[in-house]
Design an enzyme around this catalytic site. Structure first.
Site, mmCIF file in Angstrom:
data_model
loop_
_atom_site.group_PDB
_atom_site.id
_atom_site.type_symbol
_atom_site.label_atom_id
_atom_site.label_comp_id
_atom_site.label_asym_id
_atom_site.label_seq_id
_atom_site.Cartn_x
_atom_site.Cartn_y
_atom_site.Cartn_z
ATOM 1 N N GLN B 221 7.186 73.347 -1.329
ATOM 2 C CA GLN B 221 6.426 72.211 -1.817
ATOM 3 C C GLN B 221 6.943 72.062 -3.327
ATOM 4 O O GLN B 221 6.488 71.102 -3.897
ATOM 5 C CB GLN B 221 5.200 72.592 -1.713
ATOM 6 C CG GLN B 221 4.450 72.650 -0.349
ATOM 7 C CD GLN B 221 3.112 73.046 -0.226
ATOM 8 O OE1 GLN B 221 2.627 73.722 0.453
ATOM 9 N NE2 GLN B 221 2.340 72.212 -0.896
ATOM 10 N N ARG B 368 -4.827 73.124 0.526
ATOM 11 C CA ARG B 368 -5.316 71.942 0.312
ATOM 12 C C ARG B 368 -6.715 71.873 -0.517
ATOM 13 O O ARG B 368 -7.845 71.311 -0.117
ATOM 14 C CB ARG B 368 -5.558 71.267 1.736
ATOM 15 C CG ARG B 368 -5.964 69.870 1.878
ATOM 16 C CD ARG B 368 -6.011 69.164 2.971
ATOM 17 N NE ARG B 368 -5.749 67.811 3.195
ATOM 18 C CZ ARG B 368 -5.388 67.126 4.121
ATOM 19 N NH1 ARG B 368 -5.339 67.539 5.354
ATOM 20 N NH2 ARG B 368 -5.424 65.774 4.040
#
Lengths: 289, 784, 175
Positions: B221, B368
């Site tokens: 990421q 998240r």
């Protein structure tokens, strides 16, 4: 993720398959649906040196009524049960059961026979077959042998199949008129094994009282459980709210659940009580319909 | 002012279909496991079955002899190259391969490399490891006991304490508590859970001996940060490392840390001169990679009798597992947890967090959520409900009474955050209206008379995302700016690259829409690329809902630089003064004479063919954006549940989510994010936990027991929006991808507790399984 | 561990005949991904739960990670790569794009195959039947809602029924 190596055998007939089993004994496993066996091989818990793939053997996939029995062939898949008009109309308890086994993909391959032969108390068909008073047909070198379902489940992963035998047919006595059944499963999510489940099959007499009853319990003991005391209690009685509850209570007392990730034993016992009660009510609804 | 663009251009606000979909729907995505290089070999890790044990010996002879095995690497081998340990993103260090001892079940002990993954699996079984078991520590509350086993012998500090962090005014807060007429408190555990993206972590490390370059295809990421870490840890010149993060099958924070598997694959590739692929299994993913949460929290509110909240006091114990592998901005070992004042005004507040080691997998990451924001939002929304119960007040009314009023923004909280903008009451009102709150309360009252159980749960959360301003935020010293580089081609099409990295968020579409908005070039004509560190400008990556606030802003700023140059070119072409020109998306025109215009395409062409004297050729720009502040998306979620008294099952009847993320680029994509995050929140609230027994054996270490909701468990989500733009963001946007995971757990839990509150229930810890509910029903005597 | 004898596997894959000699223990999913080099079928777990590996074998959906390649010998395999014909997207693929039924794309091939089988057996499924039909496929990104819309889009398109309303996910809309 990666299974250990094995030799692959693909017999064309049952005698050929049985001969392989006899030849290789404990080193061999039957591969039918494979939906329980292959995951175990991938975890390297099961390590058969020989896999006997029986999926190409013809004449083993059928659902028919004959000579007083519903006969299900050893290679009949869960999806076949779901698609069968006969099962849907006359054996709703079996349809209920097939529906809650794993998920659509698994049901395309998983066999009813495998679900019984695996000997896992968490599998769903055992309780239903106990409730239906089914018979297991085992085929070995010596030929066919019939095992009553009540004698079939011995302990965890251990069934009445002798070494060298394959489960080739399941026979369910055709229920009398005014029969109904239901299978209720509580699972943590779709596709899981049961936290607890109950199968109930009843036949009512002319007055609406219970003439025949079978109650099976899933995953609340080392084997699937036939709730005999609950069955005995119900015989001759009407299945009203109070009787259903009492039957549930008796079944709960016969259960031997363990605490695990699916829940504490006490909860599972409570579930048995509730699910048996609800399954009986549903069975009666269907019997009276 | 945000111009409206046409649907053909597809700027802000248009729900254009995603440009990246074509390859995925045809099975032509390029995920790391799809990468196939000539001569590629496979690596597999050998892992410890014990949670805490001395490593007595590692015997690799049998494994090495298996035909097809090329190498078996141990911790001792790595130690020779000073690579047995690596730094974590929290200034701790972590063993790459164990030496001396193992500290959690599934810890990495050896790495086998073989011609194919089947041989690698066989070889892994042949590695013989001797362990001597040590006492296990799994209860974080016992970690600081004097007789607790010492986990980290490598540290100078000989205890299991990682950090103490506090913020706010302890004394002032205590004084308010001493005098407060009303107090409410809750002890809330946020269980250890796991992001479990559908694609596990993995890489192909390819060291090319001929060129001296290392290419790492990686589930990352944050590809640039990973490149820099590899350079620092491995001593390879950073210009000789290329990290390529191709298509990523979900991240949710799981793909931010550097994992031992990556380092082992790189070492193996350097040693063998061959590409080495390492793809972890799902069980490895759940048992060893970045978990989330595991916060034991206590919150107390001091209030007046009329419900006005006066002080908040929070104390948290953070379980980080065996290594502090959390990915946190340096100054914030507990992330942005101090957003725990939530949507409310607290004149006084104090918050402290202590982190400890245990014999569990290391972490935790921001699953998240923006750095511990879920934990904070859950805590405050739970304790507010407990206060409502205490005061016998409607939970919506209590919230309304205490919301930071819209007029007070920007608002400085007593724990130090300046919230950029908010209108909490408007969001709550919309949610209550959509769910039909009053009717539901009436229905609940009727049902209670009949002994039926239904509950309504409200969560009015405020998030803090978009880390972050350079003055406060860095990871391993690297400031948390982000970047965008745009080039416009002669024929008027464009390409833009960013320092972020999508794992499904739709950047190929949304970033193109930002360019479309700013320059009027149709989004279909703008190609977006991320993830290749050789070509993309440096960035900190995508997590913590930071992409739109940082790279999105950088994109707008870069586009505006281009527009400024385009204006000069337009003035030259139109033979007028720059000041005489007006802009509308796609063209400059002379004020008062709209027919005298030049389109952006004409200007682009001129930038290469008719360059104004004094200007360089080309039409491109780079922007590195340092956000002046974070952004604060918010919302109100309302959940309605019905409880089956016979089985304890909770059914979510309805769920309304009102989100406010300021100005929206693509409403369709935002809505998709909300659906997904709510589903993750559902799993966390009702189904999921990674737990450990007393011997440190992991429970919930595969999908058999770590349960992800299917389409059957997942309800239909109802979504709506309010829009309160961020005053400091170039186009008024905030992040949003994580709001649903942040705000929903409290909505679910509040609903279940609300269903049972009339029986005296104040709190139930997640996961709220049917077994837990059933037990409560039994205790309260209301089971069927 | 001695290597076991390899077996010849002949399969028709997306209409094309393919064959290879493989170890019996080679999982069908690895056969598809690495021998046939069709990487659209994915691996998402190791306990047969996620369905990312779903393909059609002899017309039925199976989890290709829970089968051996040798079992597919003589059979017909349909993978996601075989869904579009002559460069035309299958209505399901179109539906997934139109209805935003994917985000990271990793579950998508499996979802497409399960939906394909569902619509073949049940051309006009209700929402509940769709959710049931994809209950063997996990998704982490979409929350399934737009996948349901995508399948309904495809069902309507395939039925070519202009009179039936197609409930598409409204942007920011409610039920």
């Amino acid at each position: 993720m990666i299974p250990p190596a094995f030799e692959y055998l693909r017999p064309k007939t049952i005698p050929e398959a049985v001969a392989f089993l006899a030849q290789y004994g404990d080193d061999a496993k039957i591969l039918s649906g494979g939906q329980s066996l292959i995951p175990m091989m991938k975890l390297r818990i099961a390590r058969p040196a020989y896999l006997i793939d029986i999926n190409r053997i013809s004449g083993l996939s059928y659902i028919k009524e004959e000579a007083g029995f519903l006969k299900i062939g050893g290679l009949t898949r869960e999806a076949d049960l779901e698609a069968s008009a006969l099962i849907r109309s006359k054996y709703p308890v079996i349809l209920d059961t097939a529906h809650v086994i794993a998920d659509p993909q698994v049901r395309n391959l998983a066999t009813v026979a495998g679900n019984l032969a695996h000997g896992d108390p968490a599998n769903d068909h055992p309780a239903t077959m106990l409730a239906l008073g089914a018979q297991i047909v085992a085929t070995g070198l010596a030929g066919e042998r019939i095992i009553p379902i009540e004698e079939f489940f011995l302990s965890v992963f251990s069934t009445g199949l002798k070494p060298g035998e394959i489960l080739t047919e399941i026979r369910v006595p055709i229920p009398p008129p005014r029969s109904g059944g239901a299978y209720l499963k509580l699972e943590r999510k779709v596709g899981d094994f049961a936290t607890a489940a109950a199968a109930a099959q009843i036949a009512l007499d002319g007055k609406g009282a219970v003439q025949k009853v079978g109650i099976g319990l899933t995953n609340v003991g080392p084997t699937p459980i036939k709730a005999r005391k609950a069955e005995e209690f119900l015989r001759g009685k009407k299945v009203d709210e109070a009787n259903a509850r009492q039957a549930g209570q008796l079944a709960a007392e016969e259960a031997q659940p363990s605490s695990d990730l699916r829940g504490p034993a006490e909860y599972k016992r409570g579930l048995v009580k509730e699910l048996v009660k609800r399954a009986l009510s549903r069975a009666v609804e269907r019997a009276e319909a | 002012m945000i111009h409206k663009t046409s649907p053909e251009v597809g700027g802000m606000g248009h729900s254009i279909k995603r440009k990246e979909d074509l390859r995925f729907i045809q099975g032509k995505g390029n995920y790391v496991d799809d990468v196939h290089l000539p001569g590629m070999v496979y690596g597999q890790l050998v892992r410890s079955p014990y949670a805490h044990a001395r490593l007595k010996s590692v015997n690799t002879d049998k494994a090495k002899k298996l035909p097809g095995v090329l190498a078996v690497i141990t911790g001792e081998d790595l130690a020779k190259a000073n690579l047995a340990w690596m730094p974590t993103l929290s200034y701790d260090k972590q063993m790459v391969l164990a030496t001396g001892k193992v500290l959690f079940q599934s810890q990495e002990v050896a790495f086998v490399v073989a011609e194919d993954r089947y041989i690698a699996a066989d070889a892994a079984e042949l590695v013989e490891v001797e362990y001597e078991e040590l006492p296990v520590l799994v209860d974080p509350h016992k970690a600081l006991d004097p007789d607790a086993p010492l986990l980290r012998e490598d540290r100078e500090q000989k205890n299991n304490h990682i950090f103490h962090w506090e913020v706010g005014d302890r004394q002032a807060t205590e004084q308010v508590f001493e005098k407060a007429p009303v107090k409410a408190s809750v002890h809330a555990f946020f269980p250890r859970c796991h992001p479990a993206p559908l694609e596990t972590c993995g890489c192909v490390a390819d060291f090319n001996r001929a060129t001296g370059r290392l290419t790492v295809y990686m589930t990352s990421q944050a590809p640039h940060v990973h490149r820099t870490v590899f350079a620092l840890v491995g001593g390879i010149p950073e210009n000789n490392i290329r990290v390529v993060s191709p298509d990523i099958g979900g991240g949710f924070g799981n793909k931010v840390p550097v994992y031992p598997g990556y380092v082992c694959a790189i070492v193996a590739s350097l040693t063998l001169g061959l590409p080495v692929k390492w793809i972890e299994t799902r069980s490895e993913n759940l048992q060893s990679t970045g978990f989330a949460r595991d916060y034991h929290m206590t919150a107390e509110i001091a209030a007046d009798r009329d419900g006005k909240m006066q002080a908040l006091r929070v104390k948290t114990l953070a379980d980080h597992g065996a290594f502090n592998a959390a990915a946190q901005p340096t100054k914030f070992p507990a992330g942005l947890f101090s957003i725990c004042t939530g949507s409310y005004e607290y004149p006084n507040a104090f918050c402290e967090v202590d982190g400890v080691y245990t014999n569990k997998a290391p972490g935790g990451i921001a699953y998240r959520c923006s750095f511990r924001v879920t934990e904070a939002a859950y805590l405050i929304e739970r304790v507010v409900d407990v206060l409502a119960l205490e005061l016998k007040m409607d939970p919506a009314e209590l919230r309304r009474k205490n919301f930071i009023p819209a007029a007070k923004f920007p608002y400085k909280s007593s724990l130090g955050w300046t919230y950029d903008s908010g209108n909490y009451e408007a969001a709550m009102n919309l949610a209550l209206e959509k769910i039909g709150y009053r009717q539901l309360r009436a229905e609940q009252a009727e049902k209670r008379k009949k002994g039926e159980l239904m509950g309504i749960g409200i969560s009015s959360f405020t998030e803090i995302v978009g880390a972050g301003p350079a003055h406060t935020f860095d990871i391993l010293g690297i400031k948390m700016f982000d970047s965008c580089e745009i080039r416009v081609h002669p024929t008027g099409k464009a390409m833009a690259r960013m320092g972020t990295k999508s794992q499904g968020q739709g950047h190929e579409t949304t970033y193109a829409q930002i360019v479309a908005q700013e320059l009027g070039i149709p989004a279909a004509d703008v190609t977006i690329e991320e993830g290749d560190t050789d070509t993309a400008p440096y960035g900190l990556g995508t997590y913590a809902s930071r992409s739109t606030p940082t790279s999105g802003a950088a994109t707008a700023m870069a586009a505006r630089k281009i527009r400024a140059k385009a204006k000069k070119i337009a003035a030259y072409l139109l033979e007028c003064n720059e000041n005489d020109l007006e802009w509308e998306p796609g063209k400059f025109y002379v004020k008062g004479t709209p027919s005298k215009a030049k389109t952006i395409q004409e200007i682009a062409f001129a930038a290469y063919t008719n360059i104004p004297p004094g200007l360089e050729a080309g039409l491109e720009a780079v922007d590195y954006y340092d956000p002046p502040n974070l952004t604060f998306p918010f919302g109100t979620y309302v959940c309605v549940v019905d409880i089956d008294k016979g089985t304890g099952e909770v059914k979510v009847r309805r769920f309304v989510a009102v989100d406010d993320c300021g100005n929206i680029i693509n409403p369709m994509i935002v809505e998709g994010q909300i659906h997904g995050g709510l589903t993750e929140g559902l799993g966390i609230a009702f189904m999921q936990q990674i737990d450990y027994d007393e011997s440190g054996n992991v429970q919930g270490g595969s999908f058999m027991d770590y349960l992800l909701p299917t389409a059957v468990e997942t309800p239909h989500w109802e979504t709506a929006k309010t829009c309160t733009p961020s005053p400091h963001h170039p186009f008024g946007a905030k992040g949003v991808g994580e709001s649903p995971n942040v705000g929903s757990p409290a909505a679910f839990v509040n609903a279940v507790v609300d269903a049972l509150s009339h029986l005296g229930v104040k709190h139930i810890d997640m996961p709220i399984t049917p077994a837990k509910v059933w037990k409560v029903l039994q205790e309260k005597g209301v089971a069927a | 561990m001695a290597k076991t004898a390899e077996q010849l596997v002949r399969v028709t894959v997306n209409g094309r005949e393919r064959q290879a000699s493989v170890e019996p223990r080679l999982l069908l999913v690895h056969f598809i991904r690495e021998v046939l080099q069709l990487t659209g079928t994915h691996v998402g777990c190791d306990t047969s739960h996620c369905g990312a590996c779903t393909v059609l074998l002899n017309g039925k959906t199976v989890k290709s990670c829970t089968m051996f390649a040798v079992q597919a010998d003589g059979g017909e395999l349909l993978t996601v790569e075989g869904l579009s014909a002559n460069g035309q997207l299958h209505p399901l693929q179109e539906g997934f794009k139109e209805e935003h039924g994917l985000q990271c794309g990793f579950c998508t091939p499996g979802m497409l195959m399960s939906s394909y089988a569902l619509l073949r057996n049940n051309p006009r499924p209700s929402e509940e039947e769709i959710r049931w039909g994809i209950s063997g496929n996990l998704c982490r990104c979409t929350g399934y809602q737009n996948i349901v819309s995508a399948v309904r889009y495809a069902a309507a398109k395939m039925a070519n029924d202009k009179t039936a309303p197609v409930e598409m996910a409204e942007v920011g809309g409610t039920r």
